[in-house]
Design an enzyme around this catalytic site. Structure first.
Site, PDB file in Angstrom:
ATOM      1  N   ASP A  90      -3.615  -1.168   3.636  1.00 44.52           N
ATOM      2  CA  ASP A  90      -5.025  -0.970   3.273  1.00 44.52           C
ATOM      3  C   ASP A  90      -5.137  -0.125   2.010  1.00 44.52           C
ATOM      4  OD1 ASP A  90      -5.699  -2.177   5.635  1.00 44.52           O
ATOM      5  OD2 ASP A  90      -5.974  -0.277   6.704  1.00 44.52           O
TER       6      ASP A  90
HETATM    7  N1  URA Z   1      -2.565  -0.635  10.049  1.00 47.12           N
HETATM    8  C1  URA Z   1      -3.707  -0.266   9.427  1.00 47.12           C
HETATM    9  O1  URA Z   1      -4.710  -0.036  10.061  1.00 47.12           O
HETATM   10  N2  URA Z   1      -3.692  -0.161   8.099  1.00 47.12           N
HETATM   11  C2  URA Z   1      -2.601  -0.404   7.334  1.00 47.12           C
HETATM   12  O2  URA Z   1      -2.646  -0.294   6.104  1.00 47.12           O
HETATM   13  C3  URA Z   1      -1.415  -0.789   8.013  1.00 47.12           C
HETATM   14  C4  URA Z   1      -1.441  -0.890   9.371  1.00 47.12           C
END
Ligand code: URA
Length: 238
Positions: free
Chosen positions: A106
């Site tokens: 993310d």
């Molecule tokens: N899980 C999440 O919520 N975000 C990420 O970036 C990776 C795994």
């Protein structure tokens, strides 16, 4: 030996296998002078000439590179960003080869991100049937109690689907926030965040610290390093 066109393109470092399928379907790939859109098309690397965007694609000329980046928060992991936000690609500009991220993190998540031009490895590592553990350090609000942890471990419902069993351990308790080490091997969108929300302890900060046995270690934020031969071998064996 003949092989499927998308696999050929991926191994030549053009793009991931899935992305290569899109390129073929979009009519951007020619075999022996003819546009080919059929995904099952087989090519013989010794005899057939494969051209992508006017360039002859040859597997032998491409050096495979495998990179570990410490992604900072505030970067997207897509190459093309519609909102003008910084991309992790900006942090690996001095790598000559056309590399791409293995999976996603993310925008707000930091930590270990692999980048490579080895489309075949990307395909393997991101395919749901290959269960590679990913380890995260999550600062969560409050302190999950034993019931919360049990629920998390068994799997919680996100978007109507139960997650596979996961691992969670509290490694630091604070007054307002706690630090949890979490291991999952699925890769649903925002999975860790949604799982923590499901046990009512939302994530304040999230960092990926390992993919399988590969550890981020003390690689500084925003910096990258090439994987060692042993690390590459390990990934290929997974
Ligand atoms: N899980 C999440 O919520 N975000 C990420 O970036 C990776 C795994």
């Amino acid at each position: 030996m003949e092989e499927r066109l998308q696999k050929y393109l991926a191994e030549a470092g053009v793009a991931s296998r899935r992305k290569s399928e899109e390129l073929i379907a979009a009519g951007l790939v020619k075999v022996n002078g003819k546009i080919v859109t059929e995904l099952g098309t087989k090519v013989d690397p010794k005899k057939d000439e494969v051209v992508y965007r006017g360039q002859v694609i040859s597997k032998k000329e491409v050096e495979m590179v495998y990179i570990m980046l410490h992604k900072p928060e505030g970067y997207v992991t897509t190459a093309k960003e519609q909102f003008g936000r910084p991309s992790v690609m900006d942090l690996v500009r001095d790598v000559k080869e056309r590399i791409f991220p293995v999976g996603r993190l993310d925008y707000e998540t930091s930590g270990l991100l692999l980048l490579t031009n080895d489309g075949d490895l990307t395909y393997k590592l991101t395919h749901p049937k290959h269960d590679v553990d990913k380890t995260y350090h999550a600062k969560v609000y409050g302190t999950p109690d034993d019931m919360d942890l049990q629920m998390f471990r068994r799997g919680v419902f996100i978007d109507g689907v139960r997650t596979k069993p996961a691992k969670i351990q509290i490694i630091e308790k604070g007054e307002r926030q706690s630090l949890a080490e979490i291991k999952i091997h699925e890769g649903k969108n925002r999975q860790v965040r949604k799982m923590c929300e499901a046990i009512s302890h939302p994530v304040a900060q999230l960092k990926r610290v390992a993919t399988g046995d590969l550890e981020l270690g003390d690689l500084p934020k925003g910096k990258y390093r090439h994987l060692t031969a042993t690390e590459v071998k390990y990934l290929k064996k997974l």
